[in-house]
Design a protein around this motif. Structure first.
Motif, PDB file in Angstrom:
ATOM      1  N   THR A 114       0.843  -1.106   0.144  1.00  0.00           N
ATOM      2  CA  THR A 114      -0.005  -0.108   0.118  1.00  0.00           C
ATOM      3  C   THR A 114       0.838   1.319  -0.123  1.00  0.00           C
ATOM      4  OG1 THR A 114      -1.733  -1.139   1.251  1.00  0.00           O
ATOM      5  CG2 THR A 114      -1.830   1.115   1.180  1.00  0.00           C
ATOM      6  N   TYR A 123       1.968   4.995   0.017  1.00  0.00           N
ATOM      7  CA  TYR A 123       1.803   6.435   0.730  1.00  0.00           C
ATOM      8  C   TYR A 123       2.859   7.089  -0.105  1.00  0.00           C
ATOM      9  CZ  TYR A 123      -1.372   4.418   4.040  1.00  0.00           C
ATOM     10  OH  TYR A 123      -2.262   3.830   4.734  1.00  0.00           O
ATOM     11  N   GLU A 169      -4.139   9.826  -1.095  1.00  0.00           N
ATOM     12  CA  GLU A 169      -4.635   8.698  -0.839  1.00  0.00           C
ATOM     13  C   GLU A 169      -3.909   7.401  -0.954  1.00  0.00           C
ATOM     14  OE1 GLU A 169      -7.485   8.115   1.050  1.00  0.00           O
ATOM     15  OE2 GLU A 169      -7.334  10.345   1.312  1.00  0.00           O
ATOM     16  N   PRO A 170      -3.632   6.402   0.045  1.00  0.00           N
ATOM     17  CA  PRO A 170      -2.803   5.242  -0.102  1.00  0.00           C
ATOM     18  C   PRO A 170      -3.432   4.336  -1.262  1.00  0.00           C
ATOM     19  CG  PRO A 170      -4.026   5.345   1.618  1.00  0.00           C
ATOM     20  CD  PRO A 170      -4.282   6.638   1.276  1.00  0.00           C
ATOM     21  N   VAL A 181       3.055  -1.509   4.412  1.00  0.00           N
ATOM     22  CA  VAL A 181       2.985   0.023   3.757  1.00  0.00           C
ATOM     23  C   VAL A 181       4.371   0.417   2.995  1.00  0.00           C
ATOM     24  CG1 VAL A 181       3.183   2.321   4.444  1.00  0.00           C
ATOM     25  CG2 VAL A 181       1.438   0.976   5.443  1.00  0.00           C
ATOM     26  N   ALA A 203       6.525   3.484   1.814  1.00  0.00           N
ATOM     27  CA  ALA A 203       6.415   5.064   1.932  1.00  0.00           C
ATOM     28  C   ALA A 203       7.873   5.392   1.345  1.00  0.00           C
ATOM     29  CB  ALA A 203       6.097   5.241   3.470  1.00  0.00           C
ATOM     30  N   THR A 218      -1.603   8.731   6.728  1.00  0.00           N
ATOM     31  CA  THR A 218      -1.233   9.279   5.653  1.00  0.00           C
ATOM     32  C   THR A 218      -0.491  10.595   5.947  1.00  0.00           C
ATOM     33  OG1 THR A 218      -3.148   8.658   4.112  1.00  0.00           O
ATOM     34  CG2 THR A 218      -1.996  10.497   3.502  1.00  0.00           C
ATOM     35  N   ARG A 270       3.394  11.886   5.455  1.00  0.00           N
ATOM     36  CA  ARG A 270       4.003  13.259   4.843  1.00  0.00           C
ATOM     37  C   ARG A 270       4.805  14.046   5.645  1.00  0.00           C
ATOM     38  NH1 ARG A 270       2.254  18.615   4.993  1.00  0.00           N
ATOM     39  NH2 ARG A 270       1.244  18.434   6.706  1.00  0.00           N
TER      40      ARG A 270
END
Length: 565
Positions: free
Chosen positions: A39, A41, A47-48, A81, A83, A478, A482
């Motif tokens: 997923t 990010y 939005e993921p 996740v 990222a 989310t 960031r």
């Protein structure tokens, strides 16, 4: 930082998906790394989405459903996740990376870039080098560089697993030109300091940093900082500071920071935002309002923080700054003089708004934890509170502080419990706050076991994602991603860092959102966080299934004003 136009992103994704023709045939491209099924990010707050990530060389080159893609290394990120690598906005790993370039305590939290501040490793005179060597504690190293840029290049060549960048320390410049005394620069000295700023900014420094509760930084007046910051502003630099007070004069210190930003014409950031001391906790709302007002008026004011209610600095920060007028040797002479020692003790026992009395702000010697000594004779006191050591010695806490600093001939690493948990959450909610450990990266082995530490060295970033995101839902994941990646990269002007997009450098973290957590605590701080599975830095895997790969692809990163090699 330069963001890619959307048309380029779309083209890169299509090409990565095998949608480009090569010599009339559909050819699935070969990548170096393919991270599949995670997923994603993006670091920008988008939005993921469940997507695949393709890496070639040191760049992310494709993001999409890459079913036809093949790669030398394939990582199954199902249920995980993916990222952008996290950015530590305030690292003190300048020395620890020299002895251990792996940076395990931070890699195991997903950190791929460390930003140095509150002073700098250059420029240095021969006398400054000698002082720093004499003051070294557990970690010993030679100083073979002179400028800040030379130090960063030295780290890169030595081999590090993360990227590094640095601000120029205003107190370093002050020591270089003026010395350690409490006096204002002459016009000629200020010009020399300006020239040093120019040289380091052109060599890639990020801006000006300072730590205004510590000598000699505290001896600098606001106008001096403005003049240095004006030079940094010409190179798109930033001013970042441990502000002059985090306690009794907190609002005034924030106002000073805003003034420097406005008059020097550059963005400003507050290091480890906090309100220290119970009587000051209520001031945080006023401070947040002041920052919001400045931002509405067009100033770029931001802050970073660590996710704990205890800070850590030297035990000598419980003594007034004038004790260190002239440096450490001058301070030790004062502590040996009976009459001067009485004056020091008197100052330590009463609240003051003219300096940051951490002894008083902690509220009790039971809330002051001693974690690092230079002297082998004093190391058995590691992990004890000031109250315990005072009882052992049969002296009051103030006398014990002075005795210990004099005996150890060091600042003595100390944890102070001073902050409010509700304020920590309030700060986390601010969209302009990023995160910094205010600690060195370490490993629970070797030289690092000679002293203790604050648990933030092992848990600051994982604590955000586990305790404050997953468990307490202070902010959504989310937004946390960031603030750990895109926000600091943008604030610093880092080139093609901080986002998961085609064309960006491939600094990537893969973690389990259901298990990521800090394990370190004040009793046992040297424990790795859990939940981070894989980390890539500049396209090279440095953490695989939670274990270091041996790779050290980290680089020195440079500010947007760099003009010379």
């Amino acid at each position: 930082m330069t963001r890619l136009p959307k048309i380029l992103v779309l083209t890169a994704v299509l090409m990565s998906s095998g949608s480009c023709l090569s010599q009339g045939q559909l050819q699935p491209p070969a990548f170096d790394v393919l991270i599949k099924g995670g997923t994603v990010y993006d670091g920008a707050g988008g939005e993921p989405r469940r997507l695949d990530i393709a890496i070639r060389g040191d760049r992310t080159v494709g993001i999409g459903t890459l079913t036809k893609a093949r790669a030398n290394t394939v990582v199954d990120a199902t249920g995980l996740v993916v990222a952008p690598g996290f950015i530590n906005m305030l690292s003190h790993s300048e020395a620890s990376l020299i002895v251990d370039g792996r940076s395990m305590s931070e890699l195991k939290q997903g950190v791929t870039t460390q930003i140095f501040g509150e002073g700098s490793m250059g420029p240095l005179t021969p006398e400054m080098k000698a002082r720093r060597i004499a003051q070294q504690g557990d970690i010993k190293y030679e100083i073979t560089w002179t400028t800040l840029a030379e130090y960063l290049t030295y780290l890169e060549k030595r081999g590090i697993s993360q990227n590094v960048a640095s601000f120029i320390g205003a107190p370093t410049l002050r020591e270089y030109v003026i010395g350690l005394e409490d006096k204002a620069p002459t016009p000629e000295q200020l010009d020399e300091m300006r020239e040093l700023v120019r040289q380091e900014m052109e060599a890639g420094a990020l801006g000006i940093t300072t730590a205004l509760i510590y000598p000699p930084a505290t001896f600098a007046k606001t106008d001096e900082l403005i003049e240095l910051s004006k030079v940094a502003a010409k190179y798109k630099g930033k001013y970042i500071a441990h502000i002059r007070s985090e306690a009794d004069r907190l609002t005034e210190a924030v106002d000073e920071t805003i003034r420097i930003s406005r008059e020097a014409g550059l963005p400003a950031e507050i290091y480890h935002l906090k309100a220290s001391g119970r009587e000051n906790w209520s001031k945080l709302d006023r401070v947040l309002a002041r920052i919001e007002e400045a931002r509405r008026n067009g100033l770029q004011i931001s802050a970073d923080m660590y996710t704990y209610t205890a800070g850590a600095t030297g035990l000598n920060s419980s003594m007034p700054p004038w004790v260190y007028d002239g440096g450490s040797d001058a301070a030790y002479r004062r502590l040996q003089d009976t009459e001067t020692r009485k004056k020091i003790a008197e100052a330590m026992r009463v609240p003051s708004d003219s300096w940051e009395n951490l002894y008083m702000l902690a509220g009790s010697p039971d809330r002051i934890l001693l974690v690092g000594f230079k002297s082998e004779a004093l190391k058995p006191l590691t992990g004890k509170t000031l109250a315990e050591v005072a009882r052992m010695r049969g002296k009051d806490p103030v006398e014990t502080i002075m005795d210990l600093v004099l005996e150890d001939r060091s600042r003595i690493a100390t944890v102070y419990f001073m902050m409010d948990e509700e304020n920590v959450k309030k700060q986390i909610r601010q969209p302009w706050v990023s995160f910094g450990s205010d600690a060195a990266s370490m490993a629970p082995e070797g030289v690092f076991l000679k002293s203790s530490t604050h648990p933030r060295a092992y848990g600051n970033f994982a604590r955000l994602l586990g305790k404050y995101v997953r468990e307490e839902k202070v902010i959504p994941l989310t937004e946390a991603v960031r603030r750990l990646s895109g926000l600091p990269a943008t604030n610093l002007g880092l080139d093609h860092r901080g986002f998961l997009e085609p064309g960006m450098f491939a600094d990537v973290v893969v973690f389990d959102p259901n298990t990521i957590a800090d394990v370190a605590n004040y009793e046992r701080p040297q424990q790795y966080s859990v939940g981070v599975k894989h980390v890539f830095v500049n396209g090279v895997q440095v953490l695989r299934d939670g274990e270091h790969t041996g790779a050290k692809p980290g680089r020195a990163l440079w500010g947007p004003g760099k003009t010379r090699q």
